[in-house]
Motif scaffolding. Structure first.
Motif, mmCIF file in Angstrom:
data_model
loop_
_atom_site.group_PDB
_atom_site.id
_atom_site.type_symbol
_atom_site.label_atom_id
_atom_site.label_comp_id
_atom_site.label_asym_id
_atom_site.label_seq_id
_atom_site.Cartn_x
_atom_site.Cartn_y
_atom_site.Cartn_z
ATOM 1 N N ALA A 159 0.884 -1.174 0.000
ATOM 2 C CA ALA A 159 0.000 0.000 0.000
ATOM 3 C C ALA A 159 0.919 1.220 0.000
ATOM 4 N N ILE A 160 1.420 1.564 -1.172
ATOM 5 C CA ILE A 160 2.392 2.639 -1.320
ATOM 6 C C ILE A 160 1.658 3.962 -1.535
ATOM 7 N N ASP A 161 1.776 4.857 -0.555
ATOM 8 C CA ASP A 161 1.088 6.158 -0.587
ATOM 9 C C ASP A 161 -0.419 5.972 -0.741
ATOM 10 N N VAL A 162 -0.997 5.145 0.125
ATOM 11 C CA VAL A 162 -2.425 4.822 0.046
ATOM 12 C C VAL A 162 -3.184 5.144 1.335
ATOM 13 N N LEU A 163 -2.665 4.734 2.495
ATOM 14 C CA LEU A 163 -3.430 4.850 3.738
ATOM 15 C C LEU A 163 -3.791 6.284 4.100
ATOM 16 N N GLU A 164 -2.986 7.231 3.670
ATOM 17 C CA GLU A 164 -3.296 8.634 3.976
ATOM 18 C C GLU A 164 -4.559 9.112 3.261
ATOM 19 N N HIS A 165 -4.986 8.364 2.237
ATOM 20 C CA HIS A 165 -6.164 8.734 1.450
ATOM 21 C C HIS A 165 -7.464 8.167 2.013
ATOM 22 N N LEU A 166 -7.378 7.246 2.964
ATOM 23 C CA LEU A 166 -8.558 6.531 3.435
ATOM 24 C C LEU A 166 -9.194 7.197 4.651
ATOM 25 N N VAL A 167 -10.502 7.067 4.761
ATOM 26 C CA VAL A 167 -11.211 7.597 5.924
ATOM 27 C C VAL A 167 -10.795 6.833 7.181
#
Length: 297
Positions: A159-167
Motif C-alpha cells: 500500500a504505497i502512498d495509500v493509507l493517507e487517502h482513506l477515511v
C-alpha cells in the motif's frame, strides 16, 4: 458533500487533540473548510472533517479535483496509460520492496496500484497479482474495486502512498489482514507527521491536501494502528524524496543564481532559495515520509 467532524484521534482515540491551523486551499468547494489537527498522545495529524468512504470512493472514481490535482503531468500520465497497453507500462525492478522479499514468486496484492508500475514488476517476476483500485480508467487483469472480490492467502501486500487517502486506515488494514497468509508481509509508505517539514510548514507542507490526504502518521501512531489491525512491525523509518546528489549540485550553483537575482534586484527570490535549501537539508535529516514493513501476527 456531507462531512463529519472528528472529535478524537482516529488512530488512538484520544480526545487530547488540538488545532494546528486552518488549511487554506484555492479550490472553491473546500477553501477554508478544514483545519489541521494533531493528537497530543500519538502525534498523529489529520484533517478536521471527513466524508463517508463511499462518497470519497466516488470522487476517486471520477478523478475529482478534490482528490487529484489535475496538473498537466497527471493528465498526461492518465492519457498515456489509457492509450497504451499493459505491455508498455514501465516496471520498477529497483523498487526498495524487493530488498525485503526473500522469495522469488507467490501471491501479490496491491492497494491503489495507480499506474501499475510496481504491479507490472511483480507480474513480470511471475507472481500471481491482484489489485484494489477505485479509479475507473485502471482496467488491467486482476484489478478489482471491491475487497470482497480479492482472493485470500497473499504472501505480499503493498500500500504505497495509500493509507493517507482513506477515511479509516485501521479498518482497511484489518480487512487486508484477512487476505494475507500468516507471516505474510505488508509494505506501507505515507506522510510523516513528525518530520521537520510537517512541523515547520504546517498546512503549507505539500502533503497537506484535503480531501486527497486525510492522515499524516507518526512512528507512534503507526505502531498503534498496526497493532490494532493484527500486525507486527519489522521496519519503520523515515525517508526523503530529496536527492543528495541533486541537492549538492544546487548548492554549488546557488551563488550563480543569487548573483543573477541581485542583478535583477529580486531579493525576495534569494530569500526563497535559501529557505528551500534549508528545508531540503532538514528533510534529509528527518524525512517527511515513512517507510513501514510489517507481518501478519
Amino acid at each position: 458533500m456531507k462531512l463529519e467532524n472528528l472529535n478524537q484521534c482516529p488512530i488512538c482515540n484520544s480526545i487530547k487533540i488540538f488545532k494546528v491551523n486552518n488549511i487554506k486551499k484555492n479550490i472553491k468547494e473546500i477553501k477554508d473548510t478544514f483545519d489541521l489537527i494533531k493528537c497530543q498522545d500519538c502525534s498523529h495529524r489529520f484533517i478536521s472533517k471527513i466524508p463517508d468512504q463511499i462518497e470519497l470512493n466516488k470522487l476517486y472514481e471520477i478523478d475529482s479535483p478534490l482528490v487529484f490535482g489535475g496538473t498537466i503531468h497527471e493528465l498526461n500520465q492518465k492519457k498515456n496509460f489509457i492509450e497504451n497497453n499493459f505491455e508498455d507500462i514501465e516496471p520498477q525492478f529497483n523498487h526498495w520492496i524487493f530488498d525485503y522479499i526473500d522469495q522469488n514468486q507467490g501471491s501479490y496484492l496491491e492497494l491503489g496500484p495507480g499506474l501499475c508500475r510496481l504491479y507490472k514488476t511483480f507480474y513480470l517476476k511471475g507472481w500471481k497479482c491482484q489489485g484494489l483500485e477505485q479509479r475507473s480508467f485502471i482496467k488491467i487483469n486482476g484489478i478489482k474495486k471491491d475487497i470482497k472480490d480479492i482472493e485470500n492467502n497473499n504472501d505480499v501486500v503493498a500500500a504505497i502512498d495509500v493509507l493517507e487517502h482513506l477515511v479509516d486506515p485501521i479498518e482497511m488494514l484489518k480487512k487486508i489482514n484477512s487476505k494475507i497468509k500468516k507471516g505474510g508481509k505488508i509494505f506501507l509508505t505515507y506522510p510523516h507527521s513528525e518530520s521537520f517539514k510537517s512541523k515547520i510548514l504546517k498546512d503549507r507542507w505539500s502533503m497537506v491536501s484535503p480531501l486527497a490526504h486525510i492522515h499524516y502518521f507518526s512512528k507512534k501512531s503507526t505502531k498503534i494502528m498496526l497493532e490494532k489491525a493484527g500486525y507486527k512491525i519489522l521496519v519503520i523509518k523515515d525517508y526523503s524524496f530529496v536527492e543528495l546528489r541533486r541537492l549538492i549540485r544546487n548548492i554549488i550553483k546557488l551563488p550563480i543564481f543569487v548573483l543573477k537575482d541581485i542583478f535583477k534586484l529580486n531579493f525576495k527570490n534569494i530569500f526563497y532559495r535559501f529557505i528551500e535549501l534549508f528545508l531540503n537539508i532538514l528533510d534529509l535529516i528527518n524525512g517527511d515520509q515513512l517507510k513501514v514493513i510489517a507481518k501478519k501476527m
